[in-house]
Design a protein around this motif. Sequence first.
Motif, PDB file in Angstrom:
ATOM      1  N   GLN A  96      38.279  35.668  40.560  1.00 11.13           N
ATOM      2  CA  GLN A  96      39.005  36.313  39.451  1.00 11.13           C
ATOM      3  C   GLN A  96      38.707  37.816  39.436  1.00 11.13           C
ATOM      4  N   HIS A  97      37.441  38.156  39.707  1.00  9.76           N
ATOM      5  CA  HIS A  97      37.029  39.548  39.601  1.00  9.76           C
ATOM      6  C   HIS A  97      37.675  40.440  40.667  1.00  9.76           C
ATOM      7  N   LEU A  98      37.632  39.982  41.912  1.00 10.54           N
ATOM      8  CA  LEU A  98      38.276  40.807  42.948  1.00 10.54           C
ATOM      9  C   LEU A  98      39.798  40.791  42.756  1.00 10.54           C
ATOM     10  N   GLN A 100      41.248  40.830  40.021  1.00  7.73           N
ATOM     11  CA  GLN A 100      41.517  41.863  39.001  1.00  7.73           C
ATOM     12  C   GLN A 100      41.539  43.260  39.620  1.00  7.73           C
ATOM     13  N   HIS A 101      40.584  43.557  40.522  1.00  5.02           N
ATOM     14  CA  HIS A 101      40.604  44.870  41.198  1.00  5.02           C
ATOM     15  C   HIS A 101      41.957  45.079  41.886  1.00  5.02           C
ATOM     16  N   ILE A 102      42.392  44.058  42.611  1.00  7.62           N
ATOM     17  CA  ILE A 102      43.639  44.173  43.393  1.00  7.62           C
ATOM     18  C   ILE A 102      44.835  44.363  42.464  1.00  7.62           C
ATOM     19  N   PRO A 193      34.534  51.878  40.700  1.00  4.56           N
ATOM     20  CA  PRO A 193      33.121  51.647  40.382  1.00  4.56           C
ATOM     21  C   PRO A 193      32.957  50.304  39.684  1.00  4.56           C
ATOM     22  N   CYS A 194      32.014  49.492  40.138  1.00  5.19           N
ATOM     23  CA  CYS A 194      31.856  48.163  39.553  1.00  5.19           C
ATOM     24  C   CYS A 194      30.495  47.574  39.917  1.00  5.19           C
ATOM     25  N   GLY A 195      29.899  46.846  38.970  1.00  3.37           N
ATOM     26  CA  GLY A 195      28.611  46.214  39.228  1.00  3.37           C
ATOM     27  C   GLY A 195      28.712  44.710  39.406  1.00  3.37           C
ATOM     28  N   GLY A 196      29.945  44.191  39.485  1.00  5.76           N
ATOM     29  CA  GLY A 196      30.155  42.741  39.550  1.00  5.76           C
ATOM     30  C   GLY A 196      30.013  42.161  40.939  1.00  5.76           C
ATOM     31  N   THR A 197      30.339  40.889  41.077  1.00  3.24           N
ATOM     32  CA  THR A 197      30.266  40.217  42.376  1.00  3.24           C
ATOM     33  C   THR A 197      31.681  39.965  42.894  1.00  3.24           C
ATOM     34  N   HIS A 198      31.875  40.208  44.180  1.00  2.00           N
ATOM     35  CA  HIS A 198      33.204  40.073  44.798  1.00  2.00           C
ATOM     36  C   HIS A 198      33.053  39.448  46.172  1.00  2.00           C
ATOM     37  N   PRO A 199      34.040  38.676  46.625  1.00  2.00           N
ATOM     38  CA  PRO A 199      33.989  38.161  48.003  1.00  2.00           C
ATOM     39  C   PRO A 199      34.085  39.317  49.006  1.00  2.00           C
TER      40      PRO A 199
HETATM   41 ZN   LIG Z   1      34.380  44.335  40.216  1.00  2.00          ZN
END
Ligand SMILES: [Zn+2]
Length: 400
Positions: A96-98, A100-102, A193-199
């Motif tokens: 979900q997180h990556l 969202q970036h895309i 900029p992001c501190g989350g986890t992404h594949p």
């Molecule tokens: Zn992120």
Amino acid sequence: MVKKLYYENVYTKEFIANIIEVKEKEGRFHIVLDQTAFYPEGGGQPNDLGKIDDLVIEYVYEENQMIYHVAGQAPAEFQNVKCVIDWERRFDHMQQHLGQHILSACFEKLFDGETVGFHLSTDTVTVDITMENMVPAQAEKIEYLANQIVFNNLHVHQHYPDQEDLKKMPLRKPPKVSENIRIIEVDQFDYSPCGGTHPNYTGEVGIIKIRRWEKMKGSIRVEFLCGNRALKDYYWKNNSINKISALLSIKDTDASEGVERIYNEYNQLKKDMKNLKDQLTDYEADLLYKNSTVHKHTRLLVKMFEDRDINELRILSAKIVSNPDIVVLFGVKHDSKAQMLFSRSKEIDINMNQLFKEVAPMIDGKGGGNPQTAQGGGSDIGNLEGALLAAQQIIKNRYL
Ligand SMILES: [Zn+2]
């Protein structure tokens, strides 16, 4: 500072660590490890769950550069504890997180829509975009581009640039922190900029699907799904469409038109039914009026019904008393309830409210109304007919 394994290798599902601190707060044990792959809540991404030895971890948070793992029990061992991440949950968050970036990058590139909010929970994922509105064709364009980024399986890099390098990066948004800035780059397509986890590759996000959007003040809130969530969404939607098309014996691609057709037919039938009911009530009112008894130039109608809707009877009695010379006394028996409805033509001077209140105690009843019409109910069904006849007798003796 605690070693953050999720930044070294985001795919770490199991690891061995040492417990270096345990704080007890309100019956919960806040455990600090010397290294962890548990992602703490932050940056719009929920925390990981999992186990430290046999301890179930309920919550993970970061405070003063320490990561706390909250459990309901105190640890038994402190050295070489085995830690396991709930990987299904974490990978879902990564998708979900990556995604969202895309998606946010696509909104910006195609329609200059800036992302001003991101919310990720177990049920929904949303982004708030600075667009006045969006039409379905725009949503399709965004989805299409976002999914091409997925299909091209672009490499996702993480950078820790110095200020010089940072200035050269075409960032989608400015960083919120001033130190240890981490930039997630989707292979020259997006820098954020992001501190989350992404594949590590966009292909792992799976399909990106916009579900719906709504207008907010100065922006739109877009709900979307990635990867397994999108697949699960497809399951039930496909099942629904298949059920509808089987029920209507039409092709699945025609399901929406089929439902629309039935909906229109249903509304037409409702209209037809109402017209027929009106006609039937007119006919019944006419018949009841003709069959009423005449007492000194005034017509009296005493009638019992079984399980008839009181609202229907109100319409029926209103039609009957539109004649100038009739008093209507209706009784209705339901399972355990007796109802009475008294009404009269406006030309007749009998106080129906008063009459109702006089006989209502016979059925243990309550209710009332105005001089022209009154209604109510009681529990003594056996006395309902007697109450109507008593009311009729009062009219004959007192008023006529
Ligand atoms: Zn992120």
